[in-house]
Design an enzyme around this catalytic site. Structure first.
Site, PDB file in Angstrom:
ATOM      1  N   LEU A 103     -16.420   4.569   9.406  1.00 39.56           N
ATOM      2  CA  LEU A 103     -16.927   3.308   8.853  1.00 39.56           C
ATOM      3  C   LEU A 103     -17.959   2.694   9.791  1.00 39.56           C
ATOM      4  CD1 LEU A 103     -16.570   1.086   6.624  1.00 39.56           C
ATOM      5  CD2 LEU A 103     -14.866   0.050   8.135  1.00 39.56           C
ATOM      6  N   ALA A 104     -17.743   2.835  11.090  1.00 42.24           N
ATOM      7  CA  ALA A 104     -18.671   2.314  12.105  1.00 42.24           C
ATOM      8  C   ALA A 104     -18.499   3.129  13.375  1.00 42.24           C
ATOM      9  CB  ALA A 104     -18.391   0.839  12.374  1.00 42.24           C
ATOM     10  N   VAL A 147     -14.576   3.904  14.240  1.00 44.39           N
ATOM     11  CA  VAL A 147     -13.622   3.340  13.285  1.00 44.39           C
ATOM     12  C   VAL A 147     -13.605   4.167  12.002  1.00 44.39           C
ATOM     13  CG1 VAL A 147     -13.076   1.330  11.867  1.00 44.39           C
ATOM     14  CG2 VAL A 147     -13.877   1.015  14.214  1.00 44.39           C
ATOM     15  N   ASP A 165     -16.502 -12.881  22.286  1.00 43.84           N
ATOM     16  CA  ASP A 165     -17.529 -11.910  21.890  1.00 43.84           C
ATOM     17  C   ASP A 165     -17.914 -12.131  20.431  1.00 43.84           C
ATOM     18  OD1 ASP A 165     -19.270  -9.828  22.375  1.00 43.84           O
ATOM     19  OD2 ASP A 165     -17.823  -8.251  21.934  1.00 43.84           O
TER      20      ASP A 165
END
Length: 544
Positions: free
Chosen positions: A129-130, A137, A287
């Site tokens: 996904l990323a 992920v 963050d």
């Protein structure tokens, strides 16, 4: 250095020279070696002379890989050390790299979890996904509940690369600090040490899981912030499993408007979430760049933030919070004297700081800021200017405040991107004033009593026994004190008697000497014997 380290060092020097980063070097003896390399390695020319220095630095760090990308991102938050033309481009660094093989990711997860993924998950997607420099992920579903989840896994080959680059960074920082006294202001060794701690923390997904669980607990049933659920049974050092969410990225302004989002309320809630984390919970997501923040598409008229990636968090103790709140209030009331005093009281600057000079320095920096309307004033830049001024008065670096400043800049930037008319001060001031009221006065006393109620409920049944023991001990203590006092009185009496007898004896001895001169030998002898006798009695009195 090993051959591998030398090869990596050559690669770093090559990239730096190809981007003309030797322009960053000061006119110093230490800079002669890189300049000599520039001439010797004549084939390594500056291939981007048309680009500004900050952009060249960003591109070079991006080419060097994950360790240097994250290092540049951290440096972009240290605006107390670097000018805007360097810090601003570094803030644009993207932590995105090519994904590694999904089958390898699956094998890594199965090794960490101790069995085939099919035991617990269905519909595992081999396509990530990323993908980022540290982790990747993938999506799947929990077999027991059919809940959609994401599985985050640390890259299998990342640790040796990180260790090697960190070793080179430490070595270079020591060389710079030792050979260039003027560079010590930038604290290269401390900066690298701080970065190393942050980076190594990110390699342990147990820490991120614990942070996410804590943040989710703090905002249970909140309309302002949602944190996806983490499944600790499937999480360890290299794998973390959490709930999959669907949302609109906070930087997608067009998408948010198309969904009918209340942009003003969304921006104000971002500010509220930040101050709630800092002043209510003393635990804040540090963050919050746009890639980690989404907006729940449901109920756009009542928008809710979604926070991801809790790898970096900040904490403040009660003293830091109080001084920070008082600083903000004093700043926006233009009470610079109070700001200077608070810095000294908190221990952020040395106790011997000249308050008058410090106040004047703060006034010079901040008055031009407050010449603008409040809605145009940047909270983050006020804090930045304050820290920069305090650094001139030997303020030590406060890591928790650096994280706070970075997060505030993110939140403020996002808020004004969503709603340009956002008045951060109007949103924050009531929050700060209410928090201060809760810390002092009757309300604070009531809260303190409430906080201590369980302790007193436990101790009250023991109170009669404790009271009896205290009275008994007090009586025994009084008796002991009486005995000591009587002994002291007796000792003083004995000492007085001894002094008296010694004096009488000395007088008699002197008299005996006089009588000898006048031919009263028998009387003189008797007097001398009496004097010696008195001395013996005085000696005995002192011995008792």
């Amino acid at each position: 250095m090993t051959p591998t380290e030398l090869k990596r060092l050559y690669r770093i020097i090559k990239v730096q020279l190809e981007y003309g980063l030797d322009d960053l070097l000061p006119d110093h003896q230490l800079a002669k070696a890189p300049r000599w390399m520039r001439k010797s390695l004549f084939w390594l020319k500056n291939q981007h002379p048309e680009k500004p220095l900050g952009d060249r630095l960003r591109l070079a760090l991006q080419e060097l890989g994950p360790v240097w990308i994250k290092f540049g991102q951290m440096l972009s938050t240290r605006r107390d050390l670097f000018p805007p033309h360097i810090a601003d481009p570094l803030a644009l660094l993207q932590d995105q790299v090519s994904p590694f093989d999904g089958a390898l990711a699956k094998a890594q997860m199965e090794q960490a979890l101790g069995g085939p993924l099919e035991t617990w998950f269905s519909d595992f997607d081999l396509v990530p996904l990323a993908s980022a420099s540290i982790a990747q992920v993938h999506t799947a579903k929990l077999k027991t509940t059919n809940q959609e989840v994401v599985l985050k896994v640390i890259r299998p080959d990342i640790r040796p690369i990180i260790d090697a680059d960190l070793k080179l960074m430490r070595r270079m920082a020591r060389i710079v600090a030792k050979a260039m006294p003027e560079a010590r202001r930038l604290k290269p060794i401390e900066v690298v040490r701080e970065y190393e701690k942050t980076l190594l923390d990110e390699l342990d997904l147990r820490r991120e899981a614990a942070n996410a669980i804590q943040l989710r607990r703090n905002f249970t049933d909140s309309e302002e912030l949602y944190v996806p659920e983490v499944y600790p049974d499937f999480s360890n050092e290299t794998v973390m499993v959490s709930e999959r969410i669907y949302g609109i990225q906070v930087s997608d302004i067009a998408g948010l408007k198309a969904n009918g989002t209340n942009m003003k309320l969304l921006a104000e809630r971002g500010v509220s979430v930040f101050f709630t984390q800092v002043f209510r919970d003393s635990f804040f997501h540090a963050d919050m760049h746009p890639g980690n923040v989404f907006v729940n598409p449901e109920h756009p008229e009542n928008p809710q933030w979604i926070g991801l990636d809790c790898g970096i968090v900040g904490t403040l103790n009660s003293e830091d919070k109080r001084y920070l709140a008082e600083n903000f209030l004093a700043f926006f009331n233009r009470d610079y004297r109070r700001v200077a005093e608070l810095h000294v009281d908190s221990g952020w600057v040395p106790a011997d700081t000249n308050i008058d000079e410090f106040e004047f320095a703060i006034r010079i920096v901040c008055e031009p800021i407050f010449a603008k309307p409040l809605c145009e004033i940047s909270f983050g830049h006020v804090l930045l200017n304050l820290f920069n001024t305090a650094r001139r008065f030997n303020m030590e670096v406060q890591p928790q405040l650096v994280l706070l400043q970075k997060t505030l800049l993110y939140v403020e930037g996002l808020g004004r991107q969503l709603y340009p008319q956002l008045d951060l001060w109007e949103t924050a001031k009531p929050f700060l004033e209410e928090w201060m009221m809760n810390q002092v006065g009757p309300k604070a006393l009531i809260n303190a009593i409430k906080d201590r109620a369980p302790y007193w409920a436990e101790k009250l049944p023991e109170l009669p026994e404790l009271l009896y023991d205290s009275l008994k001990q007090g009586k025994a203590m009084n008796q002991r004190m009486d005995q000591l006092y009587q002994g002291y009185r007796a000792s003083k009496r004995q000492q007085a008697t001894g002094k008296f007898l010694f004096g009488v004896g000395a007088t008699l001895v002197v008299c005996s000497a006089i009588l000898v001169d006048h031919t009263y030998e028998q009387l003189s002898l008797a007097t001398a014997i009496a004097g010696v006798t008195f001395w013996l009695f005085s000696w005995r009195a002192y011995r008792r």
